[in-house]
Scaffold this motif. Structure first.
Motif, PDB file in Angstrom:
ATOM      1  N   GLN A   6      40.514  48.505  33.247  1.00  0.00           N
ATOM      2  CA  GLN A   6      40.128  47.307  32.498  1.00  0.00           C
ATOM      3  C   GLN A   6      39.912  46.114  33.432  1.00  0.00           C
ATOM      4  O   GLN A   6      39.799  44.980  32.975  1.00  0.00           O
ATOM      5  N   ALA A   7      39.906  46.352  34.733  1.00  0.00           N
ATOM      6  CA  ALA A   7      39.692  45.338  35.773  1.00  0.00           C
ATOM      7  C   ALA A   7      40.887  44.395  35.926  1.00  0.00           C
ATOM      8  O   ALA A   7      40.722  43.234  36.293  1.00  0.00           O
ATOM      9  N   LYS A   8      42.075  44.896  35.683  1.00  0.00           N
ATOM     10  CA  LYS A   8      43.300  44.132  35.961  1.00  0.00           C
ATOM     11  C   LYS A   8      43.747  44.507  37.374  1.00  0.00           C
ATOM     12  O   LYS A   8      43.871  45.691  37.694  1.00  0.00           O
ATOM     13  N   MET A   9      43.997  43.483  38.204  1.00  0.00           N
ATOM     14  CA  MET A   9      44.402  43.724  39.586  1.00  0.00           C
ATOM     15  C   MET A   9      45.832  44.248  39.632  1.00  0.00           C
ATOM     16  O   MET A   9      46.757  43.575  39.175  1.00  0.00           O
ATOM     17  N   ILE A  10      46.003  45.428  40.164  1.00  0.00           N
ATOM     18  CA  ILE A  10      47.336  45.997  40.350  1.00  0.00           C
ATOM     19  C   ILE A  10      47.913  45.456  41.658  1.00  0.00           C
ATOM     20  O   ILE A  10      49.047  44.990  41.687  1.00  0.00           O
ATOM     21  N   CYS A  11      47.119  45.524  42.720  1.00  0.00           N
ATOM     22  CA  CYS A  11      47.554  44.920  43.982  1.00  0.00           C
ATOM     23  C   CYS A  11      46.350  44.634  44.872  1.00  0.00           C
ATOM     24  O   CYS A  11      45.352  45.342  44.833  1.00  0.00           O
ATOM     25  N   GLY A  13      48.312  41.461  39.165  1.00  0.00           N
ATOM     26  CA  GLY A  13      48.642  41.317  37.752  1.00  0.00           C
ATOM     27  C   GLY A  13      47.627  40.543  36.931  1.00  0.00           C
ATOM     28  O   GLY A  13      47.748  40.461  35.714  1.00  0.00           O
ATOM     29  N   LYS A  14      46.603  39.992  37.559  1.00  0.00           N
ATOM     30  CA  LYS A  14      45.604  39.168  36.837  1.00  0.00           C
ATOM     31  C   LYS A  14      44.480  40.030  36.259  1.00  0.00           C
ATOM     32  O   LYS A  14      44.022  40.975  36.887  1.00  0.00           O
ATOM     33  N   ASP A  15      44.040  39.638  35.071  1.00  0.00           N
ATOM     34  CA  ASP A  15      42.875  40.258  34.442  1.00  0.00           C
ATOM     35  C   ASP A  15      41.625  39.656  35.075  1.00  0.00           C
ATOM     36  O   ASP A  15      41.373  38.463  34.950  1.00  0.00           O
ATOM     37  N   LEU A  16      40.843  40.481  35.767  1.00  0.00           N
ATOM     38  CA  LEU A  16      39.661  39.994  36.466  1.00  0.00           C
ATOM     39  C   LEU A  16      38.363  40.377  35.760  1.00  0.00           C
ATOM     40  O   LEU A  16      37.281  40.205  36.314  1.00  0.00           O
ATOM     41  N   SER A  17      38.460  40.870  34.533  1.00  0.00           N
ATOM     42  CA  SER A  17      37.273  41.339  33.822  1.00  0.00           C
ATOM     43  C   SER A  17      36.261  40.225  33.564  1.00  0.00           C
ATOM     44  O   SER A  17      35.064  40.488  33.460  1.00  0.00           O
ATOM     45  N   SER A  18      36.709  38.998  33.474  1.00  0.00           N
ATOM     46  CA  SER A  18      35.770  37.895  33.245  1.00  0.00           C
ATOM     47  C   SER A  18      35.494  37.079  34.515  1.00  0.00           C
ATOM     48  O   SER A  18      34.798  36.071  34.467  1.00  0.00           O
ATOM     49  N   LEU A  19      35.996  37.551  35.648  1.00  0.00           N
ATOM     50  CA  LEU A  19      35.772  36.857  36.922  1.00  0.00           C
ATOM     51  C   LEU A  19      34.328  37.062  37.382  1.00  0.00           C
ATOM     52  O   LEU A  19      33.827  38.181  37.422  1.00  0.00           O
ATOM     53  N   LYS A  20      33.663  35.961  37.716  1.00  0.00           N
ATOM     54  CA  LYS A  20      32.285  36.008  38.217  1.00  0.00           C
ATOM     55  C   LYS A  20      32.261  35.510  39.661  1.00  0.00           C
ATOM     56  O   LYS A  20      33.058  34.658  40.036  1.00  0.00           O
ATOM     57  N   ASP A  21      31.307  36.028  40.421  1.00  0.00           N
ATOM     58  CA  ASP A  21      31.108  35.473  41.761  1.00  0.00           C
ATOM     59  C   ASP A  21      30.222  34.232  41.645  1.00  0.00           C
ATOM     60  O   ASP A  21      29.854  33.824  40.533  1.00  0.00           O
ATOM     61  N   GLY A  29      27.218  34.449  39.470  1.00  0.00           N
ATOM     62  CA  GLY A  29      27.397  34.785  38.059  1.00  0.00           C
ATOM     63  C   GLY A  29      27.580  36.261  37.765  1.00  0.00           C
ATOM     64  O   GLY A  29      27.525  36.697  36.619  1.00  0.00           O
ATOM     65  N   LYS A  30      27.824  37.073  38.778  1.00  0.00           N
ATOM     66  CA  LYS A  30      27.987  38.515  38.614  1.00  0.00           C
ATOM     67  C   LYS A  30      29.440  38.850  38.266  1.00  0.00           C
ATOM     68  O   LYS A  30      30.359  38.409  38.939  1.00  0.00           O
ATOM     69  N   PHE A  31      29.645  39.652  37.216  1.00  0.00           N
ATOM     70  CA  PHE A  31      30.972  40.132  36.829  1.00  0.00           C
ATOM     71  C   PHE A  31      31.317  41.340  37.703  1.00  0.00           C
ATOM     72  O   PHE A  31      31.355  42.476  37.239  1.00  0.00           O
ATOM     73  N   PHE A  32      31.564  41.104  38.969  1.00  0.00           N
ATOM     74  CA  PHE A  32      31.681  42.181  39.946  1.00  0.00           C
ATOM     75  C   PHE A  32      32.884  43.083  39.729  1.00  0.00           C
ATOM     76  O   PHE A  32      32.803  44.287  39.940  1.00  0.00           O
ATOM     77  N   SER A  33      34.005  42.528  39.295  1.00  0.00           N
ATOM     78  CA  SER A  33      35.198  43.344  39.091  1.00  0.00           C
ATOM     79  C   SER A  33      34.998  44.306  37.915  1.00  0.00           C
ATOM     80  O   SER A  33      35.359  45.483  37.980  1.00  0.00           O
TER      81      SER A  33
END
Length: 188
Positions: free
Chosen positions: A109-114, A123-131, A134-138
């Motif tokens: 689900q694109a949550k950073m484990i480490c 521990g952060k949800d990166l699913s909505s992180l854009k570069d 504007g790319k949702f790379f994670s």
């Protein structure tokens, strides 16, 4: 003076894992004499690759190294478990941080484990992180790992060495049905 650089990329299989170093040597092509480079002999099994400054050749070598590091990391997770592996991925002496190269692990689900160099992302949800483009790379990486199992994603990210946003390509590989990991290269 017409100077051109030559990259010396060294890949060495060490007892504690793989390692890479690179050196840039200026070469003066205005002289008619042949330029000679004296290379040190490396202890243990190793090989040396001399590459003229063609970004295609240099990137290809780094891409191969990123894939090898990712595959080593996948094996490490499967052998030692995610908790131990994540500690090792963040330990500069464990062989998983190689200059600008490091391992990061996420769930599907694109949550950073480490993250090997930035524990603040753990521990952060990166699913909505854009570069910056504007790319949702994670999210794209998670989708790639789910569907194809492995491959490359290109995006912009902060280089941990230079602290500057740079073009990056990350190789991602599925560890299991819930987890994938990546290793990226900066494409200067």
């Amino acid at each position: 003076m017409n100077l051109r650089s030559v990259w010396l990329i060294t890949y060495a299989e060490r007892r504690d894992g793989i390692g890479i170093t690179h050196h840039v040597f200026p070469i003066d092509h205005t002289k008619n004499e042949e330029t000679k480079l004296k290379l040190s002999t490396f202890v243990g099994a190793s090989f040396t690759l001399l590459v003229a400054t063609s970004s295609v050749h240099a990137v290809t070598s780094y891409k191969e190294f990123a894939v090898a590091l990712a595959q080593k990391a996948v094996s490490h997770v499967k052998k030692n478990g995610i908790e131990t592996a994540c500690k090792d991925f963040a330990d500069p002496g464990a062989g998983f941080i190689q200059g600008e190269l490091y391992v990061f692990v996420q769930d599907m689900q694109a949550k950073m484990i480490c993250h090997g160099t930035n524990a603040k992302l753990n521990g952060k949800d990166l699913s909505s992180l854009k570069d910056v483009d504007g790319k949702f790379f994670s999210k794209d990486m998670a989708t790639l790992a789910k569907i194809k199992g492995s491959g490359w994603i290109e995006y912009q990210w902060v280089n941990p060495v230079t602290k500057v946003i740079e073009p990056k390509a990350s190789y991602v590989e599925k560890v299991d049905d819930n987890t994938w990991l990546g290793v990226g290269i900066y494409r200067k």
